[in-house]
Design an enzyme around this catalytic site. Structure first.
Site: not given
Length: 319
Positions: A137-139, A141, A236
Site C-alpha cells: 500500500l502507498d505510504k 493509504t 489513484r
C-alpha cells in the site's frame, strides 16, 4: 540460516516479446529484478528447463523454474513499531496499516517501515524475501495487507495475486459528483515525462478497476473500488483519468478545488487533509495451508470518518 526455494511459473501470452528478466520480475514479484537476473546467470532460474540469458526473449507458454538457496536478509534492522494485527497464524499475518507508514525501506526511508516492524514482531521473517510482504500500500493509504510467514505461503499468495483471485476493495473520496459506478479498463505504465508518476498508457500493463457510488455530496463522492489487477497507484491513476481525483492526492489530485459556498471549516479541512483519501477496507484470499477462504474488513480510520462527516454536513446545510 538459509532456505531452498522451489517455484515454477508459466509465461502468459501477453508477455510475448519481453526479455526473460522482465518476465521473471513480473512472475516472481517477491524478488528484485537484480536478484532474479543473478539467478538466471547462475542457472538457478531456467527457461523450459534450460539455462538462458537475462536478455533472451520470451514468447508465451514457456515454463520458468526457480530453484535457489535464500540466505537470511540481514540488511534491515528489526524495530519496535506498533502493528495493528487483524489475524495471525503460523503461515500468514494480516495487518491494518495506518496512514503515514512506509511499507518497504528505500532511499528516502531506510528505516521506520512496516518491514522493520514485521522483523521485530516475527524475527523468523528474516528468512522470507521482503519479510513476507507480497503486495504493498502507498505510504499514505491505510488499510489491510496480508504478509506471508513462510516461503511456501509467500509463493502461494503471489500466485493468487497473479491469478487475480485475491479480492481487494477500497474506500475512496473523490473530487466531483459521480452519476454512477462503472469499470476502468485502461493500461497503466510510467508517465512519459515524470518517472516518479504512473499514467494511463497504451504501452503499459493491463489494469482494471471496478467502482460504485456509496454516497454523493455537493461536490464530492464516496466511492468503493474493487481491483482486478494491482498496478502501482492504480486507483489513484484510474480515478484521476476519469477526472475524479482523490481528495488530498499530492501527485494526481491537481489544483485544489473548493466547493462554491462552502463554509470556512470545510475549506480548511479540504486544504489541510494530509493524504490521499484511500483506505483498503476489505481483503479476501485462500489460506495457503488450509485452503479456506479468509475474508477481513477494516473500518474507516478516524480522518476519513471526519472528512465524510464534514462533507455530509456541508451538503445538508446547503439544501
Amino acid at each position: 540460516m538459509s532456505q531452498t526455494l522451489e517455484a515454477q511459473q508459466r509465461v502468459p501470452v501477453h508477455m510475448a516479446g519481453l526479455r526473460l528478466d522482465q518476465a521473471a520480475a513480473e512472475l516472481f514479484a517477491d524478488f528484485s529484478r537484480e536478484r532474479l537476473k543473478a539467478w538466471i546467470k547462475e542457472g538457478a532460474l531456467t527457461l523450459d528447463g534450460n539455462p538462458a540469458k537475462p536478455k533472451d526473449k520470451v514468447y508465451g507458454g514457456e515454463s520458468l523454474a526457480l530453484s535457489a538457496v535464500i540466505e537470511d536478509d540481514a540488511r534491515f534492522e528489526p524495530e519496535d513499531i506498533p502493528l495493528n494485527v487483524v489475524y495471525e497464524d503460523d503461515e500468514v499475518l494480516v495487518i491494518d496499516k495506518p496512514p503515514g507508514l512506509v511499507v518497504h525501506p528505500a532511499a528516502g526511508n531506510p528505516d521506520g517501515t512496516l518491514l522493520n516492524g514485521l522483523l521485530h514482531h516475527c524475527p523468523d521473517l528474516a528468512a522470507v524475501p521482503r519479510a513476507g510482504i507480497v503486495h504493498r500500500l502507498d505510504k499514505d493509504t491505510s488499510g489491510l495487507m496480508v504478509v506471508a510467514k513462510t516461503l511456501t505461503a509467500q509463493t502461494a499468495l503471489v500466485e493468487q495475486l497473479q491469478a487475480r483471485t485475491v479480492s481487494r476493495e477500497y474506500d475512496a473520496v473523490v473530487v466531483g459528483v459521480m452519476t454512477a459506478g462503472g469499470t476502468v479498463d485502461a493500461p497503466i505504465g510510467r508517465h512519459p515525462r515524470d518517472r516518479k508518476r504512473q499514467a494511463v498508457n497504451a504501452s503499459g500493463k493491463p489494469a482494471v478497476t471496478h467502482y460504485r457510488v456509496v454516497e454523493r455530496f455537493r461536490a464530492h463522492t464516496h466511492v468503493r473500488c474493487r481491483l482486478e489487477t494491482g498496478r502501482t497507484h492504480q486507483i489513484r491513476v484510474h480515478l484521476a483519468h476519469l477526472r475524479y481525483p482523490l481528495i488530498g492526492d499530492p501527485v494526481y489530485g491537481g489544483r485544489l478545488k473548493l466547493p462554491a459556498g462552502a463554509g470556512e471549516t470545510l475549506k480548511e479541512v479540504l486544504r489541510e487533509f494530509p493524504r490521499q483519501a484511500l483506505h483498503a477496507r476489505k481483503l479476501a484470499f485462500v489460506h495457503p495451508g488450509s485452503g479456506e477462504t479468509l475474508s477481513f474488513r477494516a473500518p474507516l480510520p478516524d480522518d476519513l470518518l471526519m472528512l465524510l462527516d464534514f462533507l455530509r454536513d456541508d451538503s445538508e446545510t446547503m439544501r
